[in-house]
Design an enzyme around this catalytic site. Sequence first.
Site, PDB file in Angstrom:
ATOM      1  N   TYR A 174      42.006  18.725  61.754  1.00  0.00           N
ATOM      2  CA  TYR A 174      41.992  17.288  61.447  1.00  0.00           C
ATOM      3  C   TYR A 174      42.572  16.962  60.071  1.00  0.00           C
ATOM      4  O   TYR A 174      42.622  15.804  59.680  1.00  0.00           O
ATOM      5  CB  TYR A 174      40.549  16.767  61.502  1.00  0.00           C
ATOM      6  N   ASP A 211      45.660  17.255  58.665  1.00  0.00           N
ATOM      7  CA  ASP A 211      46.945  16.579  58.513  1.00  0.00           C
ATOM      8  C   ASP A 211      46.752  15.062  58.664  1.00  0.00           C
ATOM      9  O   ASP A 211      47.151  14.286  57.804  1.00  0.00           O
ATOM     10  CB  ASP A 211      47.949  17.084  59.570  1.00  0.00           C
ATOM     11  N   TYR A 218      35.066  26.857  59.579  1.00  0.00           N
ATOM     12  CA  TYR A 218      35.906  27.436  60.626  1.00  0.00           C
ATOM     13  C   TYR A 218      35.065  28.420  61.450  1.00  0.00           C
ATOM     14  O   TYR A 218      34.032  28.920  60.961  1.00  0.00           O
ATOM     15  CB  TYR A 218      37.113  28.139  59.992  1.00  0.00           C
ATOM     16  N   GLU A 251      41.055  20.893  53.411  1.00  0.00           N
ATOM     17  CA  GLU A 251      41.584  20.241  52.216  1.00  0.00           C
ATOM     18  C   GLU A 251      40.880  18.907  51.947  1.00  0.00           C
ATOM     19  O   GLU A 251      40.301  18.682  50.889  1.00  0.00           O
ATOM     20  CB  GLU A 251      43.086  20.016  52.430  1.00  0.00           C
ATOM     21  N   ASP A 252      40.903  18.039  52.952  1.00  0.00           N
ATOM     22  CA  ASP A 252      40.383  16.695  52.687  1.00  0.00           C
ATOM     23  C   ASP A 252      38.876  16.695  52.482  1.00  0.00           C
ATOM     24  O   ASP A 252      38.365  16.048  51.561  1.00  0.00           O
ATOM     25  CB  ASP A 252      40.768  15.757  53.844  1.00  0.00           C
TER      26      ASP A 252
HETATM   27  O1  TRH Z   1      40.225  20.004  59.814  1.00  0.00           O
HETATM   28  P1  TRH Z   1      40.565  20.836  58.645  1.00  0.00           P
HETATM   29  O2  TRH Z   1      40.273  22.246  58.770  1.00  0.00           O
HETATM   30  O3  TRH Z   1      42.072  20.642  58.311  1.00  0.00           O
HETATM   31  C1  TRH Z   1      42.916  21.691  57.898  1.00  0.00           C
HETATM   32  C2  TRH Z   1      43.235  21.642  56.453  1.00  0.00           C
HETATM   33  O4  TRH Z   1      43.655  20.395  56.034  1.00  0.00           O
HETATM   34  C3  TRH Z   1      44.318  22.659  56.145  1.00  0.00           C
HETATM   35  O5  TRH Z   1      44.676  22.601  54.791  1.00  0.00           O
HETATM   36  C4  TRH Z   1      45.507  22.372  57.013  1.00  0.00           C
HETATM   37  O6  TRH Z   1      46.517  23.252  56.777  1.00  0.00           O
HETATM   38  C5  TRH Z   1      45.071  22.451  58.454  1.00  0.00           C
HETATM   39  O7  TRH Z   1      44.043  21.513  58.700  1.00  0.00           O
HETATM   40  C6  TRH Z   1      46.208  22.176  59.376  1.00  0.00           C
HETATM   41  O8  TRH Z   1      39.770  20.284  57.330  1.00  0.00           O
HETATM   42  P2  TRH Z   1      40.015  18.989  56.421  1.00  0.00           P
HETATM   43  O9  TRH Z   1      41.253  19.069  55.650  1.00  0.00           O
HETATM   44  O10 TRH Z   1      38.787  18.816  55.654  1.00  0.00           O
HETATM   45  O11 TRH Z   1      40.136  17.788  57.442  1.00  0.00           O
HETATM   46  C7  TRH Z   1      39.048  17.317  58.165  1.00  0.00           C
HETATM   47  C8  TRH Z   1      39.085  15.807  58.246  1.00  0.00           C
HETATM   48  O12 TRH Z   1      38.101  15.370  59.168  1.00  0.00           O
HETATM   49  C9  TRH Z   1      38.757  15.130  56.937  1.00  0.00           C
HETATM   50  O13 TRH Z   1      39.552  13.962  56.788  1.00  0.00           O
HETATM   51  C10 TRH Z   1      37.296  14.729  57.082  1.00  0.00           C
HETATM   52  C11 TRH Z   1      37.272  14.422  58.541  1.00  0.00           C
HETATM   53  N1  TRH Z   1      35.958  14.452  59.198  1.00  0.00           N
HETATM   54  C12 TRH Z   1      35.450  13.270  59.682  1.00  0.00           C
HETATM   55  O14 TRH Z   1      36.047  12.204  59.527  1.00  0.00           O
HETATM   56  N2  TRH Z   1      34.255  13.300  60.348  1.00  0.00           N
HETATM   57  C13 TRH Z   1      33.537  14.434  60.512  1.00  0.00           C
HETATM   58  O15 TRH Z   1      32.442  14.395  61.132  1.00  0.00           O
HETATM   59  C14 TRH Z   1      34.066  15.635  59.988  1.00  0.00           C
HETATM   60  C15 TRH Z   1      33.296  16.924  60.149  1.00  0.00           C
HETATM   61  C16 TRH Z   1      35.284  15.618  59.338  1.00  0.00           C
END
Ligand code: TRH
Length: 387
Positions: A29, A31, A213, A281-282
Site C-alpha cells: 500500500y 506507493d 510483513y 515507508e509511509d
Molecule cells: O504497505 P507498505 O509495506 O508499503 C511498502 C513500502 O512503501 C515500501 O517502501 C515500498 O517499496 C513497497 O510498499 C512497494 O507500507 P507503507 O509504506 O507504510 O504503506 C502503508 C499505507 O497504508 C500507509 O499509507 C498507511 C496505510 N494504512 C492505512 O491507511 N490503514 C491501515 O489500517 C493500515 C494498516 C495502513
Amino acid sequence: MMAARQSDPRAMPPAAPGVDLFCRVIDNYGDIGVCWRLACCLHHDHGCPVRLWVDDLRAFQHLCRAIDPGLSTQIHAGIEVIHWSGSTPDLEPHEMVIEAFACDPPSHHIARMPGHSKLWLNLEYLATEEWAAGCHGMESPQPDGQRKFFFFPGFLPGTGGVLREQTLTQQRQDWQSNPAQVRRWLAGLLPHDETARALIEQPQLQIVTLFCYPDAPVAELLQALGRLPGQMLLLVPERVMLPALPGAMASNLHLARIPFLPQPEYDRLLWSADLNLVRGEDSFVRALLAGQPMLWQAYRQDDEAHLAKVEGWLRQTRAPETIRQAWLAWNRPADTGTVDLLEQGLRCANRARWHTFFQDFSTYLDGQHDLASALLAFYYKQTGLSG
Ligand code: TRH
C-alpha cells in the site's frame, strides 16, 4: 464599516502550480499511500490543482473507501483521480509533473511539457542514509534534453523532508486530549470482541498496534510481550498477514483484529497506542509523527539494503541502545536470542527514555519543512517564478 479594498491583480501572488502525479502500485500500500497523501497535502495545504494518475484503483480503495475502481476519472477531496491504464487521455500537462518512484509517465505527456514554467520530478523512496542530502535535487540528464530532477524525501536538513499536513500536530493533540473519545472509538473497532472491549475500559491497559510483513518474528514478539508486566491489547488491522502463531498466548496479552482503516483513521490508531509497530515507508513516518514509542520493520530488499536504512536512521538520530537493539532484532531475527533482545528493548518502551526520544523526534519533525512545501519551493526556484 471599512470599504472593501480593491485588489490590484498585478499584486496578486501567482496561482499555485497544477500538479500531475503519476503512481504505479508495485505491491503493498506504500506507493499509493504516499501518493494519495502527497496529493492531499498539495491540494489542501497549498491550493494546487492535482491530477492523480493511478494504475490500480483497487489498492487505492483500501486507503480511501470512496474510490470507485470502475471509473476512468473521478474526483475525491477535490483531487482528480485518473485510472492510468493502457489508453491514457491526452491532456495538456500541468506545470509540475511528479512521477513517484521512477514509474515512467506516458511519453506523450512528457513530450508536451517543455516550457520555462514546467518542472519534471522523480519522487524517490524515503532515504535515511547520509548520502540522501547529496543526491537530493540533482538533475537526471534526459536524451532529448528535457530537464528532470531527483527529489529525495528524508529526515535530515538538505533532503526534501517528510509528508506532514499543516494541521496534523493540532489534530493529534486534540485527539489525545480526549481519552474517553479515544476509548469509545477503539471499542467501535471491535464490535464482536467482548474481551477486547472490556479491556479497553481498564485504565492501566497498554495498547500495541501491529503492521508488519509476513516474515516478521511475530511469535517472538508475542513471547517477549508476554514476559512484560501489565495487561496488553494487540491490535492488528485486517489484511496484515501474520506468520503461523503458537495456539496459546500469555495471559496478559489479547490479540484482536480490527478493520483496515482509511488513512486518517489509521493516524488516530497510532495516536491512541502506547507502542506502534509499523512497516514500509509511509506508516513509519506516521508513527514517528505520532511521537509514541515504536518499532519499524523496513521493506525487505534483496541485497539487505533495508538494513542499511534501519541502521542509517538509528545512527542519524543517535537512538538509545535499547531502541537500537530492539529495532535490529525485529528486522534481523536470529535463530536464538530474538525474544530476549525484544524483551529487553520493550521493557524500556514504556519508560521515560523511549517516550522522550520519540516525543523529541516528532517535535524535531514539526520544525522541519514538509515534503509538499519543499516540492513547491523547488518548483519556484527552478522555474524562477515566485510563490
Ligand atoms: O504497505 P507498505 O509495506 O508499503 C511498502 C513500502 O512503501 C515500501 O517502501 C515500498 O517499496 C513497497 O510498499 C512497494 O507500507 P507503507 O509504506 O507504510 O504503506 C502503508 C499505507 O497504508 C500507509 O499509507 C498507511 C496505510 N494504512 C492505512 O491507511 N490503514 C491501515 O489500517 C493500515 C494498516 C495502513
